[in-house]
Design a protein around this motif. Structure first.
Motif, PDB file in Angstrom:
ATOM      1  N   ILE A 185     -22.469 -17.042 -22.335  1.00 13.58           N
ATOM      2  CA  ILE A 185     -22.380 -18.475 -22.627  1.00 13.58           C
ATOM      3  C   ILE A 185     -22.102 -19.175 -21.297  1.00 13.58           C
ATOM      4  CG2 ILE A 185     -21.661 -18.248 -25.031  1.00 13.58           C
ATOM      5  CD1 ILE A 185     -18.796 -18.771 -24.128  1.00 13.58           C
ATOM      6  N   SER A 186     -22.670 -20.347 -21.114  1.00 11.78           N
ATOM      7  CA  SER A 186     -22.563 -20.987 -19.799  1.00 11.78           C
ATOM      8  C   SER A 186     -22.382 -22.490 -19.947  1.00 11.78           C
ATOM      9  CB  SER A 186     -23.802 -20.688 -18.956  1.00 11.78           C
ATOM     10  OG  SER A 186     -24.967 -21.224 -19.569  1.00 11.78           O
ATOM     11  N   HIS A 187     -21.892 -23.088 -18.865  1.00 12.14           N
ATOM     12  CA  HIS A 187     -21.693 -24.530 -18.767  1.00 12.14           C
ATOM     13  C   HIS A 187     -22.218 -24.988 -17.411  1.00 12.14           C
ATOM     14  CE1 HIS A 187     -19.840 -28.484 -18.945  1.00 12.14           C
ATOM     15  NE2 HIS A 187     -19.191 -28.240 -17.821  1.00 12.14           N
ATOM     16  N   ARG A 188     -23.284 -25.785 -17.434  1.00 15.06           N
ATOM     17  CA  ARG A 188     -23.892 -26.321 -16.208  1.00 15.06           C
ATOM     18  C   ARG A 188     -24.169 -25.218 -15.189  1.00 15.06           C
ATOM     19  NH1 ARG A 188     -20.082 -31.764 -15.524  1.00 15.06           N
ATOM     20  NH2 ARG A 188     -20.692 -32.715 -17.512  1.00 15.06           N
ATOM     21  N   GLY A 189     -24.682 -24.119 -15.696  1.00 15.75           N
ATOM     22  CA  GLY A 189     -25.059 -23.016 -14.840  1.00 15.75           C
ATOM     23  C   GLY A 189     -23.967 -22.016 -14.547  1.00 15.75           C
ATOM     24  N   ASP A 190     -22.718 -22.335 -14.885  1.00 12.88           N
ATOM     25  CA  ASP A 190     -21.610 -21.409 -14.670  1.00 12.88           C
ATOM     26  C   ASP A 190     -21.440 -20.485 -15.875  1.00 12.88           C
ATOM     27  OD1 ASP A 190     -20.973 -22.482 -12.215  1.00 12.88           O
ATOM     28  OD2 ASP A 190     -19.335 -23.737 -12.973  1.00 12.88           O
ATOM     29  N   GLN A 191     -21.335 -19.186 -15.613  1.00 15.97           N
ATOM     30  CA  GLN A 191     -20.984 -18.250 -16.670  1.00 15.97           C
ATOM     31  C   GLN A 191     -19.536 -18.506 -17.088  1.00 15.97           C
ATOM     32  OE1 GLN A 191     -22.502 -15.847 -18.576  1.00 15.97           O
ATOM     33  NE2 GLN A 191     -20.507 -15.649 -19.576  1.00 15.97           N
ATOM     34  N   LEU A 192     -19.317 -18.743 -18.370  1.00 17.23           N
ATOM     35  CA  LEU A 192     -17.981 -19.076 -18.850  1.00 17.23           C
ATOM     36  C   LEU A 192     -17.164 -17.831 -19.162  1.00 17.23           C
ATOM     37  CD1 LEU A 192     -18.590 -22.116 -21.232  1.00 17.23           C
ATOM     38  CD2 LEU A 192     -17.529 -22.118 -18.967  1.00 17.23           C
ATOM     39  N   PRO A 193     -15.857 -17.912 -18.985  1.00 14.84           N
ATOM     40  CA  PRO A 193     -14.970 -16.809 -19.362  1.00 14.84           C
ATOM     41  C   PRO A 193     -14.673 -16.874 -20.857  1.00 14.84           C
ATOM     42  CG  PRO A 193     -13.691 -18.563 -18.362  1.00 14.84           C
ATOM     43  CD  PRO A 193     -15.131 -18.999 -18.308  1.00 14.84           C
ATOM     44  N   GLY A 194     -15.592 -16.336 -21.635  1.00 18.47           N
ATOM     45  CA  GLY A 194     -15.427 -16.383 -23.081  1.00 18.47           C
ATOM     46  C   GLY A 194     -16.597 -15.706 -23.767  1.00 18.47           C
ATOM     47  N   TYR A 195     -16.761 -15.976 -25.049  1.00 21.14           N
ATOM     48  CA  TYR A 195     -17.850 -15.366 -25.795  1.00 21.14           C
ATOM     49  C   TYR A 195     -18.119 -16.157 -27.072  1.00 21.14           C
ATOM     50  CZ  TYR A 195     -14.024 -13.211 -28.534  1.00 21.14           C
ATOM     51  OH  TYR A 195     -12.901 -12.994 -29.304  1.00 21.14           O
ATOM     52  N   GLY A 196     -19.325 -15.968 -27.585  1.00 23.53           N
ATOM     53  CA  GLY A 196     -19.677 -16.502 -28.886  1.00 23.53           C
ATOM     54  C   GLY A 196     -19.646 -15.389 -29.916  1.00 23.53           C
ATOM     55  N   TRP A 197     -19.527 -15.752 -31.171  1.00 29.84           N
ATOM     56  CA  TRP A 197     -19.471 -14.721 -32.208  1.00 29.84           C
ATOM     57  C   TRP A 197     -20.207 -15.141 -33.469  1.00 29.84           C
ATOM     58  CZ3 TRP A 197     -14.745 -17.406 -31.121  1.00 29.84           C
ATOM     59  CH2 TRP A 197     -14.296 -18.244 -32.132  1.00 29.84           C
ATOM     60  N   VAL A 198     -20.622 -14.126 -34.208  1.00 29.73           N
ATOM     61  CA  VAL A 198     -21.134 -14.293 -35.566  1.00 29.73           C
ATOM     62  C   VAL A 198     -20.444 -13.222 -36.402  1.00 29.73           C
ATOM     63  CG1 VAL A 198     -23.131 -14.303 -37.095  1.00 29.73           C
ATOM     64  CG2 VAL A 198     -23.373 -15.112 -34.720  1.00 29.73           C
ATOM     65  N   PHE A 199     -19.523 -13.635 -37.255  1.00 35.53           N
ATOM     66  CA  PHE A 199     -18.757 -12.700 -38.076  1.00 35.53           C
ATOM     67  C   PHE A 199     -19.164 -12.890 -39.540  1.00 35.53           C
ATOM     68  CE2 PHE A 199     -14.861 -12.675 -35.012  1.00 35.53           C
ATOM     69  CZ  PHE A 199     -15.614 -12.017 -34.071  1.00 35.53           C
ATOM     70  N   PRO A 200     -19.683 -11.844 -40.172  1.00 33.32           N
ATOM     71  CA  PRO A 200     -20.129 -11.971 -41.570  1.00 33.32           C
ATOM     72  C   PRO A 200     -18.964 -11.981 -42.545  1.00 33.32           C
ATOM     73  CG  PRO A 200     -20.450  -9.729 -40.791  1.00 33.32           C
ATOM     74  CD  PRO A 200     -19.963 -10.513 -39.617  1.00 33.32           C
ATOM     75  N   LEU A 201     -19.117 -12.781 -43.587  1.00 31.42           N
ATOM     76  CA  LEU A 201     -18.098 -12.895 -44.632  1.00 31.42           C
ATOM     77  C   LEU A 201     -18.588 -12.375 -45.972  1.00 31.42           C
ATOM     78  CD1 LEU A 201     -16.904 -16.505 -43.729  1.00 31.42           C
ATOM     79  CD2 LEU A 201     -15.681 -14.378 -43.258  1.00 31.42           C
ATOM     80  N   GLY A 202     -19.865 -11.982 -46.040  1.00 35.17           N
ATOM     81  CA  GLY A 202     -20.448 -11.538 -47.302  1.00 35.17           C
ATOM     82  C   GLY A 202     -21.066 -12.692 -48.067  1.00 35.17           C
ATOM     83  N   ASP A 203     -21.887 -12.360 -49.040  1.00 38.58           N
ATOM     84  CA  ASP A 203     -22.541 -13.360 -49.895  1.00 38.58           C
ATOM     85  C   ASP A 203     -23.348 -14.374 -49.083  1.00 38.58           C
ATOM     86  OD1 ASP A 203     -21.443 -12.236 -52.247  1.00 38.58           O
ATOM     87  OD2 ASP A 203     -19.573 -13.347 -51.911  1.00 38.58           O
ATOM     88  N   GLY A 204     -23.943 -13.920 -47.973  1.00 31.39           N
ATOM     89  CA  GLY A 204     -24.801 -14.792 -47.185  1.00 31.39           C
ATOM     90  C   GLY A 204     -24.075 -15.797 -46.315  1.00 31.39           C
ATOM     91  N   ARG A 205     -22.770 -15.656 -46.182  1.00 29.87           N
ATOM     92  CA  ARG A 205     -21.984 -16.582 -45.384  1.00 29.87           C
ATOM     93  C   ARG A 205     -21.541 -15.932 -44.078  1.00 29.87           C
ATOM     94  NH1 ARG A 205     -22.151 -21.763 -46.904  1.00 29.87           N
ATOM     95  NH2 ARG A 205     -20.002 -22.143 -46.253  1.00 29.87           N
ATOM     96  N   VAL A 206     -21.472 -16.742 -43.016  1.00 26.61           N
ATOM     97  CA  VAL A 206     -21.039 -16.252 -41.709  1.00 26.61           C
ATOM     98  C   VAL A 206     -20.086 -17.256 -41.075  1.00 26.61           C
ATOM     99  CG1 VAL A 206     -23.079 -14.836 -41.231  1.00 26.61           C
ATOM    100  CG2 VAL A 206     -23.083 -17.266 -40.597  1.00 26.61           C
ATOM    101  N   ASN A 207     -19.234 -16.750 -40.208  1.00 28.47           N
ATOM    102  CA  ASN A 207     -18.392 -17.582 -39.357  1.00 28.47           C
ATOM    103  C   ASN A 207     -19.006 -17.518 -37.961  1.00 28.47           C
ATOM    104  OD1 ASN A 207     -16.294 -18.156 -37.330  1.00 28.47           O
ATOM    105  ND2 ASN A 207     -14.848 -18.166 -39.026  1.00 28.47           N
ATOM    106  N   VAL A 208     -19.457 -18.668 -37.465  1.00 24.59           N
ATOM    107  CA  VAL A 208     -20.087 -18.736 -36.147  1.00 24.59           C
ATOM    108  C   VAL A 208     -19.193 -19.591 -35.250  1.00 24.59           C
ATOM    109  CG1 VAL A 208     -22.128 -19.411 -34.828  1.00 24.59           C
ATOM    110  CG2 VAL A 208     -22.378 -18.563 -37.169  1.00 24.59           C
ATOM    111  N   GLY A 209     -18.893 -19.084 -34.064  1.00 23.27           N
ATOM    112  CA  GLY A 209     -18.029 -19.847 -33.174  1.00 23.27           C
ATOM    113  C   GLY A 209     -18.086 -19.334 -31.762  1.00 23.27           C
ATOM    114  N   LEU A 210     -17.273 -19.922 -30.919  1.00 22.46           N
ATOM    115  CA  LEU A 210     -17.139 -19.466 -29.537  1.00 22.46           C
ATOM    116  C   LEU A 210     -15.782 -19.889 -29.009  1.00 22.46           C
ATOM    117  CD1 LEU A 210     -17.507 -22.156 -27.520  1.00 22.46           C
ATOM    118  CD2 LEU A 210     -19.905 -21.824 -28.108  1.00 22.46           C
ATOM    119  N   GLY A 211     -15.375 -19.206 -27.942  1.00 20.21           N
ATOM    120  CA  GLY A 211     -14.119 -19.544 -27.290  1.00 20.21           C
ATOM    121  C   GLY A 211     -14.210 -19.263 -25.809  1.00 20.21           C
ATOM    122  N   TYR A 212     -13.406 -19.966 -25.021  1.00 22.82           N
ATOM    123  CA  TYR A 212     -13.373 -19.776 -23.572  1.00 22.82           C
ATOM    124  C   TYR A 212     -11.955 -20.085 -23.091  1.00 22.82           C
ATOM    125  CZ  TYR A 212     -14.274 -24.778 -24.120  1.00 22.82           C
ATOM    126  OH  TYR A 212     -14.222 -26.085 -24.532  1.00 22.82           O
TER     127      TYR A 212
END
Length: 391
Positions: A200-227
């Motif tokens: 994940i990046s900001h204006r060309g800088d690699q950010l110290p963090g990550y994005g995620w996709v965590f499944p919850l079942g029944d076709g639902r997911v938690n999508v987010g990121l942190g830095y």
């Protein structure tokens, strides 16, 4: 003063409910207060690691947790795709679960009540009561009521009113992360993997963090990121916009909603995550800190639920032990227990926190990670552990 307890716990999240449950099990008369009426939501990734599951099993909640969506592995995108499996360890589960905080926190606070804690929902703790020597002797509720206690456990979150009322600081207070997430439907089969995206990046800088996709079942997911805030331009980042950019990299056939729609429906939630012990030492005469009030989240990954449960259980046990063996002015045993369990890991994590704030170093680290094929080395490079289960 309307009542007196052995232990009063401020905050009914995982740390507070675990602390109340443990203190009751150790023979204390316990009051647990939270400003919310449950069920209530909390911004979170909604993923339980095997270690978090192990603490819930210890609390007698294994059967209840097993009903939720099971997670058997993690898939890392760096940007190449590779997997880490959860380990088989003696006495530990080899899997995690996807569970919403509405469900997890309600289950935990009800469990504390069933054990014998006096639980007051809709009661906001606004600060600590102290004596002339500065020892904490109780709590003050929003309506002005004061409740006395031999020991107070502050598990009242990142903006802990108890900690603020005592005007406490820590040399580690600057370590934190910024995160944003939303729950949504995804047109894809339910997965048993925690998906973690490192690019994940900001204006060309690699950010110290990550994005995620965590499944919850029944076709639902938690999508987010942190830095983390060691990146010098972190205040310039529009977290919602960054999340939209990340979601645009996910498969279009998932048919994820646009960020604007998530904002309009109030599904999008952001939060600050203190980490690396923002209250240190984790006690003062009469009070112990746990969970986000202590800054218990791991400074490498930001994982917080397992640390909240672990710190809550330790605080509940150490508080009652101290009351039985010398009184509430010295909770050194709690500090020793936390330091023995996490001290080395968190010292390394704080160093990692500082280093990854330099985009060139983070980019170089990802390049190495992407080229090395050995799973154990990759896991250690990411988390300083053999597996993800230490999260």
């Amino acid at each position: 003063m309307t009542d007196r307890y052995d232990v009063v716990v401020a905050g009914g999240g995982p740390a507070g409910s675990a602390a109340a449950w443990q203190a009751v099990r150790n023979g204390a008369r316990v009051l647990l207060c939270d400003k919310a009426e449950f069920p209530r939501d909390k911004p979170c990734g909604d993923g339980l690691t095997p270690r978090a599951v192990s603490y819930l099993q210890k609390m007698g909640l294994g059967d209840e947790v097993a009903r939720f969506h099971r997670l058997n592995r993690a898939t890392i995108f760096s940007p190449s795709e590779w997997e880490l499996s959860f380990p088989n360890r003696p006495g530990m589960p080899d899997h995690g679960h996807g569970i919403r905080r509405t469900q997890l926190d309600t289950m935990l606070i009800d469990h504390a009540a069933s054990a014998g804690a006096d639980v007051r929902q809709g009661e906001e703790v606004v600060g600590a009561v102290t004596d002339e020597d500065g020892r904490v002797t109780g709590i003050t509720l929003k309506g002005g009521e004061q409740v006395r206690a031999d020991a107070v456990i502050a598990a009242d979150g990142a903006y802990s009113p108890v900690k603020r009322s005592l005007k406490l600081d820590s040399r580690y207070h600057g370590y934190s992360a910024i995160a944003i997430r939303a729950e949504m439907s995804a047109v894809r089969p339910d997965s048993d993997s925690l998906d973690i995206h490192l690019k994940i990046s900001h204006r060309g800088d690699q950010l110290p963090g990550y994005g995620w996709v965590f499944p919850l079942g029944d076709g639902r997911v938690n999508v987010g990121l942190g830095y983390v805030n060691s990146y010098r331009h972190w205040k310039q980042i529009n977290a919602a916009e960054l999340l939209g950019q990340f979601m645009a990299t996910l498969p279009p056939d998932w048919e994820l909603p646009p960020v604007g729609a998530l904002q309009k429906s109030k599904a999008l939630q952001g939060w600050r995550l203190p980490m690396g012990f923002t209250a240190w030492p984790p006690w003062r005469p009469g009070v112990l800190f746990a969970g986000d009030a202590m800054g218990a989240a791991r400074p490498v990954s930001g994982a917080g639920i397992s640390k909240a449960l672990q710190s809550g259980l330790a605080a509940g046990e150490c508080a009652v032990a101290a009351l039985a063996n010398g009184g509430p002015t010295d909770f050194t045993h709690y500090e020793q227990a936390v330091n023995a369990t996490w001290g080395r890991e968190y010292r390394r994590g704080r160093m990692f926190h500082r280093l990854v704030g330099v985009p060139a170093l983070t980019t170089a680290g990802l390049t190495v990670l992407d080229k090395v094929a050995h799973p154990r080395f990759r896991a250690r490079l990411l988390f300083w552990e053999n597996t993800l289960s230490g999260s």
